[in-house]
Design a protein around this motif. Sequence first.
Motif, short mmCIF file in Angstrom:
data_model
loop_
_atom_site.label_atom_id
_atom_site.label_comp_id
_atom_site.label_asym_id
_atom_site.label_seq_id
_atom_site.Cartn_x
_atom_site.Cartn_y
_atom_site.Cartn_z
N HIS A 1 -13.16 41.10 -45.88
CA HIS A 1 -11.96 40.93 -45.07
C HIS A 1 -12.09 41.55 -43.69
N LYS A 2 -13.22 42.20 -43.41
CA LYS A 2 -13.45 42.83 -42.11
C LYS A 2 -14.61 42.20 -41.35
N LEU A 3 -15.07 41.04 -41.82
CA LEU A 3 -16.19 40.34 -41.20
C LEU A 3 -15.70 39.11 -40.45
N SER A 4 -16.29 38.85 -39.27
CA SER A 4 -15.99 37.61 -38.57
C SER A 4 -16.74 36.46 -39.24
N ASP A 5 -16.33 35.24 -38.93
CA ASP A 5 -17.01 34.07 -39.51
C ASP A 5 -18.48 34.05 -39.11
N ALA A 6 -18.77 34.40 -37.86
CA ALA A 6 -20.15 34.38 -37.39
C ALA A 6 -20.99 35.45 -38.09
#
Length: 325
Positions: free
Chosen positions: A71-76
């Motif tokens: 939940h703390k990661l960007s899509d990239a």
Amino acid sequence: MTPAEQAATTTAPRVPPGDTALLVRGVSPVLEVPFTDAGEVDYTGFERVVRYVLSTGVTSVMFPGFASEFHKLSDAERARLVDILLQHTRDRADVAAVLAVQDHATRLAVAHARRLVEAGTDLINLLPPYFLTPTPEAVRTHVRAVLEAVAPTPVVLQYAPHQTGTSLDAATISGLAREHSNLALVKVESTPPGAFIAALGAQDPALPAVVGYAGVQLPDALRRGAVGLQPGCSVTEIYVEIWRLFERGDRVEALDLHRRLLPYISYWMLDTELIIAAEKLVSVRRGLFESAHCRAPAHRLDAEEIAMIDRLLEEFADLLPPLGN
């Protein structure tokens, strides 16, 4: 021979061609994501995590989960981490990558799941939608759509009512499995999980379950039919040894080892952010990566919690050797 090496030779499942879901049985760790002190993803550290976990004798890994701070990661960031993982699994028949789909919108979940299958995932881990309390029918529609989109790729349905507030009963899940044969397993993270695992096993078709929640209730889950365990990954060797002892029939030794681990994991599992922070510091202490940073909002370990981690490493030094960089 180390306990992990023994596990690799004695407990790895014999998997018929095409039946990759069997690889998820046993210990299937959820990979953590290291960050730098500045909060950037440490991709080199993540590759060391992948190499380390696969070296312990497990036959599958799951990513990303709550333990990965998904939940703390960007899509990239997530896409790059998935690519690193698949570089180590897509060409191996003895290891399965279980990649997670946690998108709330059904349209996005379907598209995400298809991309993961095209990239080379072996199984999809599906977390049903839970924002703003979707209706049971909306949840079922979401699950059906993803199952249809990725068939025949097997799917692990994640049942985590404590973390999400969303619940499906065993009969409903079994009904989905009758409609979609690629619903292969259920990851049960209810508290306690045992009764739900038994209920899944009593359905027609019976549904195999793996237990999460750091394995706090592992002995009861095994007695009720669990076929696997998905803990965090910082002390994978301990879980592999517990599982090996159970599989070998040494129940007294297995229960004793689990009992020794229980004071640590039962405290850490009082809060999801707490166990994420604790496991990261364990990995740093072992030399796996350099920073125990967790992206905010996060739990900050106090002096006593840090001392607890050092006690764990001392107590289990025979199973948790330094890993180095």
